[in-house]
Design an enzyme around this catalytic site. Structure first.
Site, short mmCIF file in Angstrom:
data_model
loop_
_atom_site.label_atom_id
_atom_site.label_comp_id
_atom_site.label_asym_id
_atom_site.label_seq_id
_atom_site.Cartn_x
_atom_site.Cartn_y
_atom_site.Cartn_z
N GLU A 168 46.48 45.85 44.50
CA GLU A 168 44.86 45.93 44.66
C GLU A 168 44.73 44.66 44.08
O GLU A 168 44.72 44.37 42.75
CB GLU A 168 44.64 47.09 43.36
CG GLU A 168 45.20 48.49 43.72
CD GLU A 168 44.90 49.41 44.77
OE1 GLU A 168 43.81 48.90 45.43
OE2 GLU A 168 45.38 50.51 45.30
N CYS A 198 36.01 44.03 40.65
CA CYS A 198 36.82 43.48 42.11
C CYS A 198 35.88 44.05 43.09
O CYS A 198 35.80 43.57 44.32
CB CYS A 198 38.08 44.08 42.21
SG CYS A 198 38.23 45.86 41.87
P1 NAD Z 1 46.42 38.46 37.04
O1 NAD Z 1 46.84 38.52 38.47
O2 NAD Z 1 46.42 37.07 36.40
O3 NAD Z 1 46.75 39.45 35.83
C1 NAD Z 1 46.98 40.86 36.50
C2 NAD Z 1 48.13 41.27 35.74
O4 NAD Z 1 49.40 40.56 36.08
C3 NAD Z 1 48.28 41.26 34.19
O5 NAD Z 1 48.77 42.07 33.49
C4 NAD Z 1 49.19 40.02 33.87
O6 NAD Z 1 49.94 39.93 32.86
C5 NAD Z 1 50.24 40.29 35.01
N1 NAD Z 1 50.85 39.27 35.40
C6 NAD Z 1 50.68 37.88 35.49
N2 NAD Z 1 51.64 37.04 35.95
C7 NAD Z 1 52.29 38.00 36.48
C8 NAD Z 1 53.88 38.04 37.26
N3 NAD Z 1 54.13 36.63 37.65
N4 NAD Z 1 54.37 38.95 37.70
C9 NAD Z 1 53.80 39.94 37.35
N5 NAD Z 1 52.78 40.32 36.73
C10 NAD Z 1 51.92 39.10 36.17
O7 NAD Z 1 44.87 38.94 37.28
P2 NAD Z 1 43.54 38.26 36.49
O8 NAD Z 1 43.01 37.27 37.30
O9 NAD Z 1 43.46 38.63 35.31
O10 NAD Z 1 42.57 39.53 37.00
C11 NAD Z 1 41.53 39.57 37.83
C12 NAD Z 1 41.95 39.95 39.31
O11 NAD Z 1 42.19 41.23 39.50
C13 NAD Z 1 40.45 39.62 40.00
O12 NAD Z 1 41.20 38.68 41.23
C14 NAD Z 1 39.89 40.81 40.60
O13 NAD Z 1 39.55 40.84 41.72
C15 NAD Z 1 41.45 41.71 40.57
N6 NAD Z 1 41.21 43.13 40.25
C16 NAD Z 1 41.34 43.80 41.43
C17 NAD Z 1 41.10 45.20 41.54
C18 NAD Z 1 41.24 46.06 42.58
O14 NAD Z 1 41.17 47.35 42.48
N7 NAD Z 1 41.55 45.53 43.76
C19 NAD Z 1 40.77 45.66 40.11
C20 NAD Z 1 40.45 44.77 39.14
C21 NAD Z 1 40.83 43.56 39.37
#
Ligand code: NAD
Length: 526
Positions: free
Chosen positions: A261, A295
């Site tokens: 997502e 998002c």
């Molecule tokens: P991110 O991808 O940096 O982090 C999300 C999660 O992934 C965190 O728990 C983080 O610790 C973890 N993570 C970081 N590096 C990782 C790796 N190498 N392997 C596995 N996990 C890892 O996301 P963000 O930028 O902090 O969050 C915002 C983003 O999330 C925005 O782009 C937003 O649109 C998206 N989002 C999407 C939805 C949806 O339902 N489509 C909902 C909420 C947020």
């Protein structure tokens, strides 16, 4: 970073609550800790262990040990635990809202919106999950003589990697159907927002979930995330698109399934027959809920040129009335961004758009007088179709408004993106709106609402296409991804081959004749 703040004085919580929650995280030795700051004052509210890859693997092993007994528990008992959990979340809402506000800086009504999602998801899957999980009878090749039964077994241990923007909902909305299907779950929340997931884990246990079936691991995403993907049987990832690609690669290498997502650059289309006041109200809610860190939030608004001026007037007017601030009671409309770094990225996007010729109709400024990470709700016009502000997700309280000549141009512009998460269409004619919605390339398109009508329809699948992700949450799709189907096919006439005394040529003719009759019969019965 300032030290533990007196911000607790305004909540029902104390620093000891965070210590209790952090102590739930099991590590196999002394670990360094990760400080958690509140963006409201940038002071530390507590810390959690930086789990190593070995800690994550051990947590998954524990989950694997507890899972078979949970899977063998009758589905009605699993439903009862999850429904009790939904009730407990509602009963403990004041503390949970304080916790999520502390971690994220969001306003109370935004925190409530995510909290209410949990009881509603528990009720939905409590009512519909058992039907999805029940065995189903399928047709065999020869009626009566052969049958096929499909059963649905839990995949095993599901890993949930969740983001900071809706840390309460997004750590649990997928975990609920996964647990109901008989899986164990290990959740890795974002390092900035670990406490609310730990608080909900405590309530799950209080609701009667056996020890080990749901666990939280904390730590740096780049360490704990890959370790989790390496150990589990399915991974649900919610976060940014670039991280999502690495998750998919790793899941692919491990031959496990995943749902992703990811981000969006969501279009809102205002047609020539829309009620401008309603559309403006929807734009305010959609673009500035959770300070735009949603998002599903519209970041591009395409308005029919005949309604453009009226829409912009109404939208700018309503936006200027929004109050920016923080309170642990209901009050301010728009809260803080998650961090100073994120504030900087939002400010940079807006400033570079303005330098490239965009006009600012509202906002466009950080507000250090309100708090260190506050940014005003911002409306931009005169943005180029290929500019960064139109093409890349800003993930803040920033939206661009663009006039279009007609509905066809609106659809073309809406689809001119690699993303495809959520869109909305605003019109007085719902049939026309549905036709336009079908032409917009997004997993969800809402009519006369920016996002909530789609999210709240828990019975309907939700997810993205293109760079917005893979797979769906909610609805039957949201639980079916957490099971492996197993077909048990039965023959009442022995092995499916011709008797040894029948020459192969005769057997082939009989088989072909049978096939032809069977195809005709199937068509006739259709
Ligand atoms: P991110 O991808 O940096 O982090 C999300 C999660 O992934 C965190 O728990 C983080 O610790 C973890 N993570 C970081 N590096 C990782 C790796 N190498 N392997 C596995 N996990 C890892 O996301 P963000 O930028 O902090 O969050 C915002 C983003 O999330 C925005 O782009 C937003 O649109 C998206 N989002 C999407 C939805 C949806 O339902 N489509 C909902 C909420 C947020």
């Amino acid at each position: 970073m300032a030290q533990t703040s007196d911000i607790y004085g305004n909540t029902r919580l104390a620093p000891g609550d965070m210590e209790r929650l952090a102590a739930r995280v099991v590590t196999s030795g002394d670990r360094s800790s990760i400080g958690v700051e509140t963006p409201i004052t940038e002071s530390e509210i507590g810390s959690v262990p930086a789990c190593t890859a070995a800690d994550v693997a051990t947590a998954v092993d524990r989950a694997r040990g507890a899972q078979p007994e949970w899977a063998a528990t009758p589905v009605e008992s699993r439903v009862a635990v999850l429904e009790r959990f939904g009730d407990l979340v509602f009963d403990h809402r004041d503390d949970l809202l304080d916790t999520v506000q502390l971690e994220t800086g969001k306003v109370r009504q935004d925190a409530l919106e995510e909290l209410l999602d949990i009881p509603s998801t528990c009720s939905y899957y409590g009512s519909n999950g058992p039907t999805e999980l029940a065995d189903s009878e399928r047709s065999g090749l020869i009626p009566l003589a052969t049958t096929a039964t499909v059963s649905y077994d839990p995949v095993g241990v599901v890993g949930v990697i969740s983001p900071w923007n809706y840390p309460l909902t997004l750590s649990f909305t997928d975990a609920i159907p996964a647990l109901l299907a008989g899986n164990a779950v290990v959740c890795k929340p974002d390092e900035r927002t670990p406490f609310v997931a730990l608080a909900l884990a405590e309530l799950l246990e209080e609701a009667g979930l056996p020890e080990g079936v749901f666990q939280v691991v904390t730590g740096e995403g780049a360490v704990a995330g890959p370790a989790l993907i390496d150990a589990v049987d399915y991974v649900v990832f919610t976060g940014g698109t670039e991280t999502g690609r690495t998750v998919a690669e790793r899941a692919g290498r491990n031959l496990i399934d995943c749902s992703l997502e990811l981000g969006g650059k969501n279009p809102m289309v205002v047609l020539d027959d829309a009620d401008v006041g309603t559309a403006a109200r929807g734009a305010v809610t959609g673009a500035f809920t959770n300070a735009g860190q949603l998002c599903l939030a519209p970041e591009r608004i395409y308005v029919d040129e005949d309604r453009y001026d009226d829409f912009l007037d109404a939208f700018v007017g309503a936006t200027r009335e929004l109050s920016l601030g923080h309170s642990f009671s209901y009050g301010p409309d728009v809260g803080s961004l998650i961090s100073a770094d994120h504030l900087e990225s939002v400010r940079e996007s807006v400033d570079s758009a303005v330098e490239a010729g965009a006009s600012l109709f509202s906002g466009g400024r950080a507000r250090p007088d309100v708090g260190p990470c506050f940014y005003e709700p911002t409306i931009l016009t005169d943005v180029a179709p290929d500019s960064r502000i139109i093409c890349e997700e800003t993930f803040g309280p920033v939206v661009s408004v663009v006039p279009v000549s007609d509905a066809d141009e609106a659809v073309e512009r809406a689809n001119d993106t690699a993303y495809g998460l959520n869109g909305s269409v605003w019109t007085g004619d719902l049939d026309r709106g549905r036709d336009i919605a079908r032409r917009i390339d997004c997993g969800t398109v809402c009519l006369n609402d920016p996002y909530a009508v789609g999210w709240a329809a828990v019975d309907a699948p939700m997810g993205g296409i293109g760079d917005s992700g893979l797979g769906r949450r909610h609805g039957p799709e949201g639980i079916n991804r957490f099971v492996e189907s197993k077909t048990i096919a039965t023959s009442r006439i022995g092995p499916f081959d011709s008797p040894p005394w029948l020459p192969h040529g005769v057997a082939a003719r009989l088989l072909s004749g049978f096939g032809a009759v069977q195809r005709r019969l199937t068509r006739w019965l259709r």
